[in-house]
Design a protein around this motif. Structure first.
Motif, PDB file in Angstrom:
ATOM      1  N   TRP A  19       0.808  -1.219   0.000  1.00  0.00           N
ATOM      2  CA  TRP A  19       0.000   0.000   0.000  1.00  0.00           C
ATOM      3  C   TRP A  19       0.840   1.266   0.000  1.00  0.00           C
ATOM      4  O   TRP A  19       0.520   2.230  -0.689  1.00  0.00           O
ATOM      5  N   TRP A  20       1.951   1.279   0.777  1.00  0.00           N
ATOM      6  CA  TRP A  20       2.698   2.538   0.869  1.00  0.00           C
ATOM      7  C   TRP A  20       3.464   2.830  -0.414  1.00  0.00           C
ATOM      8  O   TRP A  20       3.634   3.992  -0.790  1.00  0.00           O
ATOM      9  N   ARG A  21       3.894   1.801  -1.113  1.00  0.00           N
ATOM     10  CA  ARG A  21       4.526   2.043  -2.407  1.00  0.00           C
ATOM     11  C   ARG A  21       3.497   2.526  -3.428  1.00  0.00           C
ATOM     12  O   ARG A  21       3.811   3.370  -4.275  1.00  0.00           O
ATOM     13  N   ALA A  22       2.279   1.987  -3.358  1.00  0.00           N
ATOM     14  CA  ALA A  22       1.213   2.474  -4.237  1.00  0.00           C
ATOM     15  C   ALA A  22       0.913   3.944  -3.950  1.00  0.00           C
ATOM     16  O   ALA A  22       0.719   4.745  -4.876  1.00  0.00           O
ATOM     17  N   VAL A  23       0.892   4.315  -2.672  1.00  0.00           N
ATOM     18  CA  VAL A  23       0.660   5.708  -2.302  1.00  0.00           C
ATOM     19  C   VAL A  23       1.806   6.585  -2.813  1.00  0.00           C
ATOM     20  O   VAL A  23       1.578   7.671  -3.366  1.00  0.00           O
ATOM     21  N   ALA A  24       3.036   6.118  -2.633  1.00  0.00           N
ATOM     22  CA  ALA A  24       4.199   6.904  -3.061  1.00  0.00           C
ATOM     23  C   ALA A  24       4.199   7.109  -4.571  1.00  0.00           C
ATOM     24  O   ALA A  24       4.466   8.220  -5.063  1.00  0.00           O
ATOM     25  N   ALA A  28       3.775  10.706  -6.536  1.00  0.00           N
ATOM     26  CA  ALA A  28       4.751  11.169  -7.521  1.00  0.00           C
ATOM     27  C   ALA A  28       4.071  11.489  -8.846  1.00  0.00           C
ATOM     28  O   ALA A  28       4.376  12.506  -9.495  1.00  0.00           O
ATOM     29  N   TYR A  29       3.139  10.638  -9.241  1.00  0.00           N
ATOM     30  CA  TYR A  29       2.400  10.900 -10.479  1.00  0.00           C
ATOM     31  C   TYR A  29       1.621  12.203 -10.376  1.00  0.00           C
ATOM     32  O   TYR A  29       1.622  13.017 -11.321  1.00  0.00           O
ATOM     33  N   LEU A  30       0.953  12.433  -9.254  1.00  0.00           N
ATOM     34  CA  LEU A  30       0.139  13.643  -9.100  1.00  0.00           C
ATOM     35  C   LEU A  30       1.000  14.897  -9.120  1.00  0.00           C
ATOM     36  O   LEU A  30       0.577  15.938  -9.637  1.00  0.00           O
ATOM     37  N   VAL A  31       2.198  14.815  -8.552  1.00  0.00           N
ATOM     38  CA  VAL A  31       3.109  15.961  -8.593  1.00  0.00           C
ATOM     39  C   VAL A  31       3.455  16.297 -10.039  1.00  0.00           C
ATOM     40  O   VAL A  31       3.413  17.466 -10.454  1.00  0.00           O
ATOM     41  N   LEU A  32       3.776  15.270 -10.824  1.00  0.00           N
ATOM     42  CA  LEU A  32       4.138  15.502 -12.227  1.00  0.00           C
ATOM     43  C   LEU A  32       2.935  15.973 -13.040  1.00  0.00           C
ATOM     44  O   LEU A  32       3.058  16.880 -13.874  1.00  0.00           O
ATOM     45  N   ALA A  72       0.668   9.584 -21.019  1.00  0.00           N
ATOM     46  CA  ALA A  72       1.935   9.125 -21.600  1.00  0.00           C
ATOM     47  C   ALA A  72       2.869   8.617 -20.509  1.00  0.00           C
ATOM     48  O   ALA A  72       3.553   7.599 -20.677  1.00  0.00           O
ATOM     49  N   LEU A  73       2.885   9.310 -19.374  1.00  0.00           N
ATOM     50  CA  LEU A  73       3.729   8.886 -18.255  1.00  0.00           C
ATOM     51  C   LEU A  73       3.303   7.511 -17.743  1.00  0.00           C
ATOM     52  O   LEU A  73       4.146   6.631 -17.505  1.00  0.00           O
ATOM     53  N   LEU A  74       2.016   7.303 -17.590  1.00  0.00           N
ATOM     54  CA  LEU A  74       1.529   6.019 -17.086  1.00  0.00           C
ATOM     55  C   LEU A  74       1.738   4.904 -18.109  1.00  0.00           C
ATOM     56  O   LEU A  74       2.114   3.789 -17.737  1.00  0.00           O
ATOM     57  N   ALA A  75       1.501   5.208 -19.377  1.00  0.00           N
ATOM     58  CA  ALA A  75       1.733   4.204 -20.413  1.00  0.00           C
ATOM     59  C   ALA A  75       3.206   3.798 -20.450  1.00  0.00           C
ATOM     60  O   ALA A  75       3.531   2.612 -20.585  1.00  0.00           O
ATOM     61  N   MET A 164     -10.220  -3.303  -2.687  1.00  0.00           N
ATOM     62  CA  MET A 164     -11.297  -2.399  -3.093  1.00  0.00           C
ATOM     63  C   MET A 164     -11.260  -1.105  -2.281  1.00  0.00           C
ATOM     64  O   MET A 164     -11.325  -0.003  -2.841  1.00  0.00           O
ATOM     65  N   LEU A 165     -11.157  -1.223  -0.961  1.00  0.00           N
ATOM     66  CA  LEU A 165     -11.216  -0.050  -0.097  1.00  0.00           C
ATOM     67  C   LEU A 165     -10.003   0.850  -0.275  1.00  0.00           C
ATOM     68  O   LEU A 165     -10.133   2.077  -0.392  1.00  0.00           O
ATOM     69  N   LEU A 166      -8.803   0.267  -0.308  1.00  0.00           N
ATOM     70  CA  LEU A 166      -7.590   1.075  -0.407  1.00  0.00           C
ATOM     71  C   LEU A 166      -7.484   1.752  -1.772  1.00  0.00           C
ATOM     72  O   LEU A 166      -7.117   2.931  -1.854  1.00  0.00           O
ATOM     73  N   SER A 167      -7.794   1.031  -2.838  1.00  0.00           N
ATOM     74  CA  SER A 167      -7.698   1.634  -4.171  1.00  0.00           C
ATOM     75  C   SER A 167      -8.754   2.730  -4.340  1.00  0.00           C
ATOM     76  O   SER A 167      -8.474   3.770  -4.950  1.00  0.00           O
ATOM     77  N   SER A 168      -9.942   2.537  -3.777  1.00  0.00           N
ATOM     78  CA  SER A 168     -10.993   3.551  -3.885  1.00  0.00           C
ATOM     79  C   SER A 168     -10.674   4.766  -3.028  1.00  0.00           C
ATOM     80  O   SER A 168     -10.945   5.909  -3.426  1.00  0.00           O
ATOM     81  N   LEU A 169     -10.091   4.530  -1.851  1.00  0.00           N
ATOM     82  CA  LEU A 169      -9.701   5.651  -0.991  1.00  0.00           C
ATOM     83  C   LEU A 169      -8.603   6.466  -1.651  1.00  0.00           C
ATOM     84  O   LEU A 169      -8.654   7.715  -1.663  1.00  0.00           O
ATOM     85  N   LEU A 170      -7.621   5.802  -2.219  1.00  0.00           N
ATOM     86  CA  LEU A 170      -6.538   6.512  -2.892  1.00  0.00           C
ATOM     87  C   LEU A 170      -7.066   7.270  -4.102  1.00  0.00           C
ATOM     88  O   LEU A 170      -6.650   8.412  -4.377  1.00  0.00           O
ATOM     89  N   PHE A 171      -8.011   6.669  -4.813  1.00  0.00           N
ATOM     90  CA  PHE A 171      -8.646   7.325  -5.953  1.00  0.00           C
ATOM     91  C   PHE A 171      -9.359   8.603  -5.504  1.00  0.00           C
ATOM     92  O   PHE A 171      -9.273   9.643  -6.154  1.00  0.00           O
ATOM     93  N   ALA A 172     -10.046   8.534  -4.368  1.00  0.00           N
ATOM     94  CA  ALA A 172     -10.726   9.719  -3.848  1.00  0.00           C
ATOM     95  C   ALA A 172      -9.729  10.790  -3.432  1.00  0.00           C
ATOM     96  O   ALA A 172      -9.911  11.980  -3.736  1.00  0.00           O
ATOM     97  N   LEU A 173      -8.666  10.394  -2.763  1.00  0.00           N
ATOM     98  CA  LEU A 173      -7.671  11.363  -2.307  1.00  0.00           C
ATOM     99  C   LEU A 173      -6.967  12.049  -3.471  1.00  0.00           C
ATOM    100  O   LEU A 173      -6.541  13.200  -3.353  1.00  0.00           O
ATOM    101  N   MET A 174      -6.854  11.349  -4.603  1.00  0.00           N
ATOM    102  CA  MET A 174      -6.252  11.965  -5.790  1.00  0.00           C
ATOM    103  C   MET A 174      -6.982  13.249  -6.171  1.00  0.00           C
ATOM    104  O   MET A 174      -6.376  14.199  -6.665  1.00  0.00           O
TER     105      MET A 174
END
Length: 279
Positions: A19-24, A28-32, A72-75, A164-174
């Motif tokens: 989870w913490w690597r997914a958050v990190a 990083a993606y959101l910063v870029l 493009a970054l994600l691809a 489900m919960l962690l990915s949805s929470l991270l999606f919301a926080l984005m």
């Protein structure tokens, strides 16, 4: 040699999952991505109207181009990691019949908004560019939240309820980054609540259809139809006055109820050894 070392470190970091690597990675993606938006504002601020959907140039510069950079970054990340097959191939966790409720709600809500939109408020170029940007929204947000993040969580052996919960929470926080564009805190808070429930619906869509392309396409229809039906991003969380658009607004409650039901119904667990993709 230095490039190969960096790539090796990055692969190791991502492949360990958790989870913490997914958050990190998401941070990083959101910063870029946010940086790309700020760059567009700095370079073309005089050509970007206050109303996001005032003209085609504004949609292109303020919405489409930053999303193109993020996509493009994600691809590139998926290609670098060699995760194309596990992300875009048939998913290893089978769905349940009740999970088809999620994509059905998404499709019906999008159709109601499309039919209820007052297209006379926009030029043809704005409508076309908004839906083009919608394809990038669907690709970027689903590849990140339902692709990379879910894959990283499963690699660490998380049960599907936690996935489900962690990915949805991270999606919301984005979507808290919408504060950077000047959106009112109340609008951002409402958007985050909606996106958590919508994230659960997209997770269920992934489970039901077994392929990431379907959450991508349904998400790509949801955001632009919502923007155009309600008059813009700031108003997107509050609904519209057209009866069809108002009826589509009921989907928010349905997503919330579905998310609550999922808390009691999901008990699956993925074998991390089964996450290498399928032909």
């Amino acid at each position: 040699m230095a490039v190969e070392t960096d790539r090796g470190w990055f692969r190791t970091f991502m492949e360990r999952g958790g989870w913490w690597r997914a958050v990190a990675f998401t941070a990083a993606y959101l910063v870029l991505y946010s940086g790309a938006g700020l760059l567009m504002s700095a370079l073309f601020g005089d050509r970007i109207a206050d109303d996001m959907f005032a003209d085609t140039a504004t949609v292109f510069l303020a919405l489409f181009l930053p999303l193109a950079a993020g996509s493009a970054l994600l691809a590139g990340t998926v290609a670098l990691l060699g995760w194309s097959r596990p992300l875009f191939g048939r998913q290893p966790v089978p769905g349940r019949a009740w999970m088809w409720i999620a994509p059905l709600i998404v499709v019906l809500a999008a159709l109601l908004r499309i039919l209820g939109t007052d297209y006379g408020r926009y030029t043809a170029g704005v409508v076309a560019m908004t839906y083009a940007a919608g394809l990038l929204i669907g690709f970027a947000e689903e590849v990140l939240a339902r692709g990379i993040v879910i894959h990283m969580l499963r690699r660490r052996g998380f049960g599907e309820l936690a996935v489900m919960l962690l990915s949805s929470l991270l999606f919301a926080l984005m979507h808290a980054t919408n504060l950077l564009s000047g959106q009112p805190p109340a609008t951002v808070a409402a958007t985050m609540g909606f996106t958590f429930a919508f994230g659960v619906a997209m997770y269920l869509t992934l489970r039901a259809t077994r392929f990431l392309i379907w959450p991508v396409l349904l998400h790509a229809a949801t955001d632009p139809s919502t923007f155009l039906a309600t008059g813009g991003i700031d108003e997107a969380a509050t609904g519209g006055t057209d009866p069809l658009v108002a009826l589509a607004g009921a989907s928010v409650l349905l997503y919330a109820l579905l998310a609550v039901a999922a808390l009691f119904l999901i008990r699956d667990r993925t074998d991390p050894d089964a996450l290498q993709g399928r032909p």
